[in-house]
Design an enzyme around this catalytic site. Structure first.
Site, mmCIF file in Angstrom:
data_model
loop_
_atom_site.group_PDB
_atom_site.id
_atom_site.type_symbol
_atom_site.label_atom_id
_atom_site.label_comp_id
_atom_site.label_asym_id
_atom_site.label_seq_id
_atom_site.Cartn_x
_atom_site.Cartn_y
_atom_site.Cartn_z
ATOM 1 C CB CYS A 105 -2.734 7.948 9.666
ATOM 2 S SG CYS A 105 -2.298 6.515 8.656
ATOM 3 N N GLY B 4 0.809 -1.224 0.000
ATOM 4 C CA GLY B 4 0.000 0.000 0.000
ATOM 5 C C GLY B 4 0.832 1.260 0.000
ATOM 6 C CB THR C 163 0.212 3.110 12.766
ATOM 7 O OG1 THR C 163 1.062 3.848 11.893
ATOM 8 C CG2 THR C 163 -0.034 3.890 14.045
ATOM 9 C CB ALA D 97 4.657 11.167 15.990
ATOM 10 C CG LEU E 45 5.529 7.496 4.405
ATOM 11 C CD1 LEU E 45 4.318 8.028 3.659
ATOM 12 C CD2 LEU E 45 6.178 6.403 3.584
HETATM 13 N N1 LIG Z 1 -0.680 5.985 4.509
HETATM 14 C C1 LIG Z 1 0.302 6.567 5.163
HETATM 15 O O1 LIG Z 1 0.767 7.625 4.792
HETATM 16 C C2 LIG Z 1 0.884 5.957 6.395
HETATM 17 C C3 LIG Z 1 0.360 4.789 6.929
HETATM 18 N N2 LIG Z 1 0.924 4.227 8.056
HETATM 19 C C4 LIG Z 1 0.419 2.969 8.585
HETATM 20 O O2 LIG Z 1 0.874 1.917 7.720
HETATM 21 C C5 LIG Z 1 -0.093 0.867 7.660
HETATM 22 C C6 LIG Z 1 -0.469 0.621 6.209
HETATM 23 O O3 LIG Z 1 -1.062 1.781 5.703
HETATM 24 P P1 LIG Z 1 -1.295 1.985 4.132
HETATM 25 O O4 LIG Z 1 -0.083 1.555 3.408
HETATM 26 O O5 LIG Z 1 -1.787 3.372 3.966
HETATM 27 O O6 LIG Z 1 -2.483 0.929 3.879
HETATM 28 P P2 LIG Z 1 -3.045 0.403 2.481
HETATM 29 O O7 LIG Z 1 -4.438 0.032 2.729
HETATM 30 O O8 LIG Z 1 -2.687 1.352 1.392
HETATM 31 O O9 LIG Z 1 -2.177 -0.930 2.213
HETATM 32 C C7 LIG Z 1 -2.280 -2.077 2.988
HETATM 33 C C8 LIG Z 1 -2.185 -3.291 2.056
HETATM 34 O O10 LIG Z 1 -2.098 -4.479 2.852
HETATM 35 C C9 LIG Z 1 -2.725 -5.531 2.136
HETATM 36 N N3 LIG Z 1 -3.034 -6.635 3.050
HETATM 37 C C10 LIG Z 1 -3.893 -6.644 4.093
HETATM 38 N N4 LIG Z 1 -3.863 -7.823 4.715
HETATM 39 C C11 LIG Z 1 -2.971 -8.590 4.062
HETATM 40 C C12 LIG Z 1 -2.484 -9.910 4.238
HETATM 41 N N5 LIG Z 1 -2.913 -10.676 5.251
HETATM 42 N N6 LIG Z 1 -1.573 -10.389 3.365
HETATM 43 C C13 LIG Z 1 -1.127 -9.620 2.349
HETATM 44 N N7 LIG Z 1 -1.529 -8.356 2.143
HETATM 45 C C14 LIG Z 1 -2.438 -7.842 2.994
HETATM 46 C C15 LIG Z 1 -3.951 -4.869 1.546
HETATM 47 O O11 LIG Z 1 -4.440 -5.608 0.459
HETATM 48 C C16 LIG Z 1 -3.391 -3.496 1.145
HETATM 49 O O12 LIG Z 1 -2.976 -3.459 -0.206
HETATM 50 C C17 LIG Z 1 -1.256 1.313 8.541
HETATM 51 O O13 LIG Z 1 -1.072 0.758 9.824
HETATM 52 C C18 LIG Z 1 -1.086 2.816 8.611
HETATM 53 O O14 LIG Z 1 -1.580 3.349 9.815
HETATM 54 C C19 LIG Z 1 2.015 4.786 8.651
HETATM 55 C C20 LIG Z 1 2.578 5.928 8.147
HETATM 56 C C21 LIG Z 1 2.070 6.603 6.985
HETATM 57 O O1 LIG Z 2 0.840 8.007 9.993
HETATM 58 C C1 LIG Z 2 0.578 8.544 8.931
HETATM 59 O O2 LIG Z 2 -0.216 8.122 8.103
HETATM 60 C C2 LIG Z 2 1.197 9.842 8.564
HETATM 61 O O3 LIG Z 2 0.215 10.864 8.896
HETATM 62 C C3 LIG Z 2 0.601 12.185 8.541
HETATM 63 O O4 LIG Z 2 0.842 12.263 7.140
HETATM 64 P P1 LIG Z 2 -0.332 12.451 6.059
HETATM 65 O O5 LIG Z 2 -1.639 12.173 6.702
HETATM 66 O O6 LIG Z 2 0.072 11.676 4.876
HETATM 67 O O7 LIG Z 2 -0.260 13.988 5.639
HETATM 68 P P2 LIG Z 2 -0.100 15.350 6.478
HETATM 69 O O8 LIG Z 2 0.813 16.223 5.752
HETATM 70 O O9 LIG Z 2 0.213 15.098 7.898
HETATM 71 O O10 LIG Z 2 -1.551 15.976 6.367
HETATM 72 C C4 LIG Z 2 -2.654 15.416 7.045
HETATM 73 C C5 LIG Z 2 -3.847 16.326 6.917
HETATM 74 O O11 LIG Z 2 -3.675 17.521 7.669
HETATM 75 C C6 LIG Z 2 -3.879 18.651 6.849
HETATM 76 N N1 LIG Z 2 -3.006 19.738 7.335
HETATM 77 C C7 LIG Z 2 -1.674 19.532 7.467
HETATM 78 C C8 LIG Z 2 -0.867 20.533 7.953
HETATM 79 C C9 LIG Z 2 -1.412 21.768 8.308
HETATM 80 O O12 LIG Z 2 -0.720 22.724 8.759
HETATM 81 N N2 LIG Z 2 -2.750 21.946 8.161
HETATM 82 C C10 LIG Z 2 -3.564 20.956 7.689
HETATM 83 O O13 LIG Z 2 -4.788 21.164 7.594
HETATM 84 C C11 LIG Z 2 -3.536 18.174 5.454
HETATM 85 O O14 LIG Z 2 -4.137 18.978 4.482
HETATM 86 C C12 LIG Z 2 -4.120 16.776 5.482
HETATM 87 O O15 LIG Z 2 -5.509 16.800 5.240
HETATM 88 C C13 LIG Z 2 1.902 12.541 9.259
HETATM 89 O O16 LIG Z 2 2.324 13.849 8.844
HETATM 90 C C14 LIG Z 2 2.988 11.524 8.940
HETATM 91 O O17 LIG Z 2 4.171 11.825 9.695
HETATM 92 C C15 LIG Z 2 2.488 10.127 9.307
HETATM 93 O O18 LIG Z 2 3.453 9.161 8.969
#
Ligand SMILES: NC(=O)C1=CN([C@@H]2O[C@H](COP(=O)(O)OP(=O)(O)OC[C@H]3O[C@@H](n4cnc5c(N)ncnc54)[C@H](O)[C@@H]3O)[C@@H](O)[C@H]2O)C=CC1
Ligand SMILES: O=C(O)[C@H]1O[C@H](OP(=O)(O)OP(=O)(O)OC[C@H]2O[C@@H](n3ccc(=O)[nH]c3=O)[C@H](O)[C@@H]2O)[C@H](O)[C@@H](O)[C@@H]1O
Length: 463
Positions: free
Chosen positions: A277, A12, A133, A224, A164
């Site tokens: 998130c 993902g 997470t 965070a 990220l």
């Molecule tokens: N989206 C973001 O920017 C961030 C997300 N996270 C955390 O990272 C984790 C993943 O988030 P995303 O990448 O956004 O999710 P996502 O939904 O984009 O990707 C997760 C993937 O895992 C696959 N999956 C689920 N169960 C599975 C299994 N048993 N075997 C194989 N594949 C499986 C799904 O099909 C999906 O493609 C979450 O815990 C999220 O909170 C952390 C930091 C940033």
């Molecule tokens: O755990 C996660 O998924 C991630 O969540 C956020 O990242 P993300 O949600 O991708 O993007 P952000 O830049 O944090 O923005 C989140 C939301 O807040 C809004 N935002 C951000 C900053 C700001 O000053 N004001 C504001 O309204 C953005 O428009 C957006 O809707 C965190 O910034 C990442 O460090 C973390 O890894």
């Protein structure tokens, strides 16, 4: 321990970009990203890197460089697990929609499935890394599942949360503020930590790689996100007070942000934060605090979500009120649907909730977003289950051309801060709209003076 093979379960928004960067920076390591979703894996393998499933600036070039060399995308989960020394778990951990903790707790069913699959398949010792997470103390549950396989395989569990942000994922991965690795203080634990430190040390300076115990690492991730979201809710709370008092929230943010103790980032008032998130992780934090009986702690953090919901609703209410208390059958153009710029991700985007409110008032919504499809927009609205899919489909439409989306509209609402919106021919847009022509800028993106000179009635958040 020399690491030569890594597997990541979950292709993902986190697994894909993170593994692509590890593969680019560590050509000596074979990195295999696996997923149950065959369509997603096929897209990652698409010959044309413009078709990879996630839009992130710079990601296509990295995938093009590493894919087929030492970066592989596959649906063969068992094989990748069996071969790897380090297994990252990067699957989704959404808010539970059923049972105990519904609407608050993280749903760990996908995590548990991964743990059970690893337990079943592994024939030699493995380092299992929590990249998703997770609630604090999840490693305990994973360990319990892995240690009860009875086949003698030793597992070390590390927590290595990802920080990220979408839209800047590649830059964040190439130059992280820090890499956090939590592990056990035993000798085996220390060896596992070192093995993962050595992977990151291929491109991250040593002083930016910090190690802690597992629980601190797990909890630091939730903390965070809670602190970041809290800053947005704090400035959004001030935006409402600014609107009542004649203060300007941009000026207030600048003034307080120059205090080095406060800092200038994450002080942008907006229509409310979205993304997959912030809300999920804070709700999870609230649930954890409650489960330990820490009600004041839970209430404190829940207020961040309450404020954010208020900010979204306030934005749609203001549109209705300003348009003479009715938007019935009026065309409202949405510029942007993604939760922030430079991503095609729409999860929890404020636009969804604003649209839902306005459709309740019988408005007709016309959306333009450079990266989001009409199908995704409809799926997002249908997911709320406010009305039938047919009713949503007749209330909202998306356009490939922003000028067409705005034509004949009574008002424009800016929901995402895409850079291209700034450069539009606003005179042309004004000429094509109903008068008075309103703009509700949910991102404080556009130039008020220029738009007012053209004739628009322009409203920003917090001024
Ligand atoms: N989206 C973001 O920017 C961030 C997300 N996270 C955390 O990272 C984790 C993943 O988030 P995303 O990448 O956004 O999710 P996502 O939904 O984009 O990707 C997760 C993937 O895992 C696959 N999956 C689920 N169960 C599975 C299994 N048993 N075997 C194989 N594949 C499986 C799904 O099909 C999906 O493609 C979450 O815990 C999220 O909170 C952390 C930091 C940033
Ligand atoms: O755990 C996660 O998924 C991630 O969540 C956020 O990242 P993300 O949600 O991708 O993007 P952000 O830049 O944090 O923005 C989140 C939301 O807040 C809004 N935002 C951000 C900053 C700001 O000053 N004001 C504001 O309204 C953005 O428009 C957006 O809707 C965190 O910034 C990442 O460090 C973390 O890894």
């Amino acid at each position: 321990m020399k690491i030569t093979k890594i597997c990541c379960i979950g292709a993902g928004y986190v697994g894909g970009p993170t593994m692509a960067v590890i593969a680019q920076k560590c050509p000596q390591i074979q990195v295999t990203v696996v997923d149950l979703n065959a369509e997603r894996i096929a897209a990652w393998n698409d010959e044309d890197v413009n078709n990879i499933p996630i839009y992130e600036p710079g990601l296509g070039a990295i995938v093009a460089e590493a894919r087929g060399r030492n970066l592989f995308f596959s649906t063969d989960v068992d094989k990748a697990i069996a071969e790897a020394q380090i297994i990252f778990i990067s699957v989704n951990t959404p808010t539970k929609t059923y049972g105990k903790g519904k609407g608050m707790a993280a749903d760990l069913k996908y995590i548990e499935l991964c743990a059970r699959q690893i337990a079943r398949v592994a024939k030699d010792n493995k380092i299992v890394v929590e990249k998703s997470t997770l609630p604090v103390r999840t490693a305990e549950a994973i360990k319990s599942i892995l240690d009860n396989t009875g086949n003698g395989v030793q597992f070390q569990i590390l927590s290595n949360p990802e920080f990220l942000a979408e839209g800047t994922a590649v830059q964040d991965l190439l130059n992280p503020d820090r890499i956090l690795i939590g592990g056990d203080a035993t000798e085996e634990g220390r060896k596992a930590i070192q093995a993962l430190v050595d992977v990151y040390a291929n491109w991250v300076p040593a002083d930016k790689i910090i190690t802690t115990n597992v629980w601190s690492s797990e909890l630091s991730k939730l903390t965070a996100n809670a602190f970041l979201a809290q800053r947005i809710s704090s400035i959004n709370a001030m935006s409402e007070l600014c609107e009542k008092t004649g203060a300007d929230v941009n000026e207030v943010a600048k003034a307080i942000g120059m205090d080095s103790r406060i800092g200038s980032k994450f002080l942008k008032a907006s229509v409310g934060f979205g993304g997959s998130c912030f809300q999920k992780d804070i709700l999870n934090l609230v649930y954890i605090a409650k489960s330990y009986g820490l009600n004041e702690v839970a209430d404190y953090w829940e207020q961040v979500i309450i404020m954010n919901d208020h900010q979204k609703r306030r934005f749609s209410n203001n549109i209705v009120q300003t348009l003479y208390n009715t938007v019935s059958e009026k065309k409202i153009a949405f510029l942007g649907w993604a939760f922030k710029k430079d991503t095609n991700d729409t999860r929890e985007s404020a636009a969804i909730y604003v649209a839902d409110d306005l459709i309740n008032e019988h408005a007709k919504i016309a959306v333009y977003d450079p990266k989001v499809s009409n199908k995704k927009i409809l799926d997002d609205l249908n997911y709320l289950e406010t009305r039938t899919a047919a009713s949503n489909a007749s209330s909202i439409n998306s356009f490939a051309d922003p000028y067409e989306a705005c034509q004949n509209a009574h008002a424009i609402a800016v929901l995402t801060e895409w850079d291209e919106f700034i450069t539009y021919d606003w005179q042309k847009i004004y000429d094509s709209m109903q008068k008075p022509a309103f703009i509700f800028d949910g991102r404080n993106l556009l130039n008020a003076a220029d738009l007012e000179a053209i004739g628009f009635v322009y409203q920003a958040v917090g001024s």
